[in-house]
Design a protein around this motif. Structure first.
Motif, PDB file in Angstrom:
ATOM      1  N   MET A 174       6.671 -12.280  51.601  1.00 41.10           N
ATOM      2  CA  MET A 174       6.711 -13.722  51.855  1.00 41.10           C
ATOM      3  C   MET A 174       5.288 -14.256  52.002  1.00 41.10           C
ATOM      4  N   LYS A 175       5.038 -15.371  51.377  1.00 45.66           N
ATOM      5  CA  LYS A 175       3.708 -15.969  51.400  1.00 45.66           C
ATOM      6  C   LYS A 175       3.420 -16.607  52.761  1.00 45.66           C
ATOM      7  N   LYS A 176       2.139 -16.518  53.165  1.00 45.85           N
ATOM      8  CA  LYS A 176       1.724 -17.049  54.460  1.00 45.85           C
ATOM      9  C   LYS A 176       0.650 -18.114  54.269  1.00 45.85           C
ATOM     10  N   THR A 177       0.636 -19.061  55.195  1.00 45.36           N
ATOM     11  CA  THR A 177      -0.263 -20.214  55.103  1.00 45.36           C
ATOM     12  C   THR A 177      -1.041 -20.388  56.394  1.00 45.36           C
ATOM     13  N   ALA A 178      -2.314 -20.735  56.264  1.00 44.75           N
ATOM     14  CA  ALA A 178      -3.151 -21.028  57.433  1.00 44.75           C
ATOM     15  C   ALA A 178      -3.577 -22.484  57.415  1.00 44.75           C
ATOM     16  N   ILE A 179      -3.705 -23.029  58.611  1.00 44.84           N
ATOM     17  CA  ILE A 179      -4.259 -24.375  58.794  1.00 44.84           C
ATOM     18  C   ILE A 179      -5.560 -24.215  59.552  1.00 44.84           C
ATOM     19  N   THR A 180      -6.634 -24.780  59.024  1.00 38.66           N
ATOM     20  CA  THR A 180      -7.912 -24.713  59.706  1.00 38.66           C
ATOM     21  C   THR A 180      -8.583 -26.079  59.660  1.00 38.66           C
TER      22      THR A 180
ATOM     23  N   SER B 202      -4.552 -29.471  64.919  1.00 35.03           N
ATOM     24  CA  SER B 202      -3.438 -29.202  65.838  1.00 35.03           C
ATOM     25  C   SER B 202      -2.371 -30.287  65.717  1.00 35.03           C
ATOM     26  N   TYR B 203      -2.792 -31.506  65.436  1.00 38.69           N
ATOM     27  CA  TYR B 203      -1.826 -32.585  65.240  1.00 38.69           C
ATOM     28  C   TYR B 203      -1.017 -32.331  63.970  1.00 38.69           C
ATOM     29  N   VAL B 204      -1.679 -31.867  62.924  1.00 39.05           N
ATOM     30  CA  VAL B 204      -0.969 -31.537  61.692  1.00 39.05           C
ATOM     31  C   VAL B 204       0.031 -30.409  61.959  1.00 39.05           C
ATOM     32  N   ALA B 205      -0.370 -29.431  62.774  1.00 39.91           N
ATOM     33  CA  ALA B 205       0.550 -28.343  63.125  1.00 39.91           C
ATOM     34  C   ALA B 205       1.774 -28.887  63.859  1.00 39.91           C
ATOM     35  N   ARG B 206       1.565 -29.892  64.698  1.00 41.04           N
ATOM     36  CA  ARG B 206       2.709 -30.496  65.411  1.00 41.04           C
ATOM     37  C   ARG B 206       3.630 -31.237  64.444  1.00 41.04           C
ATOM     38  N   LEU B 207       3.067 -31.868  63.430  1.00 41.43           N
ATOM     39  CA  LEU B 207       3.894 -32.530  62.415  1.00 41.43           C
ATOM     40  C   LEU B 207       4.734 -31.496  61.664  1.00 41.43           C
ATOM     41  N   LEU B 208       4.153 -30.340  61.405  1.00 40.48           N
ATOM     42  CA  LEU B 208       4.905 -29.274  60.756  1.00 40.48           C
ATOM     43  C   LEU B 208       6.024 -28.776  61.660  1.00 40.48           C
TER      44      LEU B 208
ATOM     45  N   ARG C 181       7.717 -30.486  63.720  1.00 38.58           N
ATOM     46  CA  ARG C 181       8.811 -31.448  63.632  1.00 38.58           C
ATOM     47  C   ARG C 181       9.681 -31.199  62.409  1.00 38.58           C
ATOM     48  N   ARG C 182       9.115 -30.546  61.411  1.00 39.69           N
ATOM     49  CA  ARG C 182       9.865 -30.213  60.203  1.00 39.69           C
ATOM     50  C   ARG C 182      10.548 -28.851  60.317  1.00 39.69           C
ATOM     51  N   GLY C 183      10.421 -28.240  61.487  1.00 40.63           N
ATOM     52  CA  GLY C 183      11.029 -26.935  61.683  1.00 40.63           C
ATOM     53  C   GLY C 183      10.145 -25.773  61.294  1.00 40.63           C
ATOM     54  N   ILE C 184       8.844 -26.031  61.095  1.00 31.86           N
ATOM     55  CA  ILE C 184       7.894 -24.988  60.710  1.00 31.86           C
ATOM     56  C   ILE C 184       7.103 -24.567  61.947  1.00 31.86           C
ATOM     57  N   ASP C 185       7.309 -23.348  62.399  1.00 30.29           N
ATOM     58  CA  ASP C 185       6.584 -22.832  63.553  1.00 30.29           C
ATOM     59  C   ASP C 185       5.216 -22.323  63.112  1.00 30.29           C
ATOM     60  N   VAL C 186       4.179 -22.763  63.799  1.00 28.32           N
ATOM     61  CA  VAL C 186       2.810 -22.390  63.465  1.00 28.32           C
ATOM     62  C   VAL C 186       2.219 -21.569  64.618  1.00 28.32           C
ATOM     63  N   TYR C 187       1.730 -20.400  64.307  1.00 23.57           N
ATOM     64  CA  TYR C 187       1.114 -19.512  65.293  1.00 23.57           C
ATOM     65  C   TYR C 187      -0.264 -20.067  65.653  1.00 23.57           C
ATOM     66  N   ASP C 188      -0.498 -20.311  66.925  1.00 25.19           N
ATOM     67  CA  ASP C 188      -1.758 -20.871  67.415  1.00 25.19           C
ATOM     68  C   ASP C 188      -2.676 -19.731  67.838  1.00 25.19           C
ATOM     69  N   CYS C 189      -3.690 -19.431  67.037  1.00 22.26           N
ATOM     70  CA  CYS C 189      -4.578 -18.297  67.318  1.00 22.26           C
ATOM     71  C   CYS C 189      -5.344 -18.474  68.628  1.00 22.26           C
ATOM     72  N   ASP C 190      -5.771 -19.683  68.919  1.00 22.45           N
ATOM     73  CA  ASP C 190      -6.530 -19.921  70.146  1.00 22.45           C
ATOM     74  C   ASP C 190      -5.661 -19.699  71.379  1.00 22.45           C
TER      75      ASP C 190
ATOM     76  N   TRP D 122       3.084 -19.085  59.287  1.00 26.06           N
ATOM     77  CA  TRP D 122       2.019 -20.092  59.359  1.00 26.06           C
ATOM     78  C   TRP D 122       1.160 -19.811  60.584  1.00 26.06           C
ATOM     79  N   LEU D 123      -0.147 -20.011  60.433  1.00 27.54           N
ATOM     80  CA  LEU D 123      -1.026 -19.882  61.597  1.00 27.54           C
ATOM     81  C   LEU D 123      -2.060 -21.001  61.593  1.00 27.54           C
ATOM     82  N   GLU D 124      -2.556 -21.281  62.778  1.00 25.80           N
ATOM     83  CA  GLU D 124      -3.603 -22.291  62.966  1.00 25.80           C
ATOM     84  C   GLU D 124      -4.808 -21.620  63.597  1.00 25.80           C
ATOM     85  N   SER D 125      -5.978 -21.804  62.987  1.00 25.92           N
ATOM     86  CA  SER D 125      -7.197 -21.208  63.529  1.00 25.92           C
ATOM     87  C   SER D 125      -8.389 -22.098  63.228  1.00 25.92           C
TER      88      SER D 125
END
Length: 205
Positions: free
Chosen positions: A1-7, A15-21, A23-32, A117-120
């Motif tokens: 399965m393909k993985k996506t990062a937000i930076t 982090s706001y974009v991660a919150r919008l995701l 709301r769409r049911g996409i859980d984003v792993y917060d590295c910090d 999905w992850l955020e870093s």
């Protein structure tokens, strides 16, 4: 399965974009957030940091300094942020030594989480980009970022620019990323998220 990062750099609004995701049911792993959690609760990570920084790295209420393990009463040790900050700021080598302990622990935790999905904020600096297949960079004009930092953290303009200067240039991160979301307060974020999901529809949510 393909993985996506937000930076994105400080003040970009990743982090706001991660919150919008979310709301769409996409859980984003917060590295910090994960790094802070692991430094508090992972006994092996506590042991390594104590060996590196010294006995003042963690505090246990009953016994004072020296303890990466729980006390006899079961009290969990607390991270001595002042001691860690003093060690970290003493030299660049010290900062790299802490990163060499914390980053691999975060990477393992992400892979064990099952999230896609992850955020870093330091995706490329930490090497976390190697964990994913696609990278979204969230960008904003420098002045917008400065104003956000000042408002959010109560910092002076000079201090806000200092924080910007500590991170990779936005243009360099943009060059390496696969997709850009502009968060300038004008461009519509949801339509840009839709465009990403449409372009990379091989990525499982």
């Amino acid at each position: 399965m393909k993985k996506t990062a937000i930076t994105g750099g400080i003040g970009s609004g990743k982090s706001y974009v991660a919150r919008l995701l979310k709301r769409r049911g996409i859980d984003v792993y917060d590295c910090d957030a994960a790094a802070k959690r692991l430094m508090r609760h992972d006994s092996e990570l506590r042991r390594q940091l104590t060996a590196l920084i010294g006995p003042d790295c963690y505090l246990v209420p009953e016994s004072g300094p020296n303890c990466y393990l729980a006390s006899e009463s079961g009290q969990q040790p607390t991270l001595n942020k002042a001691a860690v900050a003093q060690f970290l700021l003493a030299s660049e080598e010290n900062a790299h030594a802490i990163d060499a302990i914390v980053h691999p622990a975060v990477f393992r935790d992400f892979e064990e989480s099952g999230l896609l999905w992850l955020e870093s904020a330091i995706l490329y600096e930490s090497g976390a980009n190697r964990l994913v297949d696609r990278v979204i960079v969230v960008t904003a004009p420098e002045e917008v970022r400065v104003q956000r930092i000042m408002a959010r953290d109560g910092l002076s303009r000079e201090r806000a620019f200092e924080w910007l200067g500590r991170q990779w240039p936005q243009d360099e991160v943009r060059r390496r990323a696969d997709f850009e979301i502009v968060n300038d307060g004008i461009a519509d974020l949801d339509s840009q998220i839709d465009a990403f999901l449409s372009r990379y529809n091989d990525i499982t949510l």
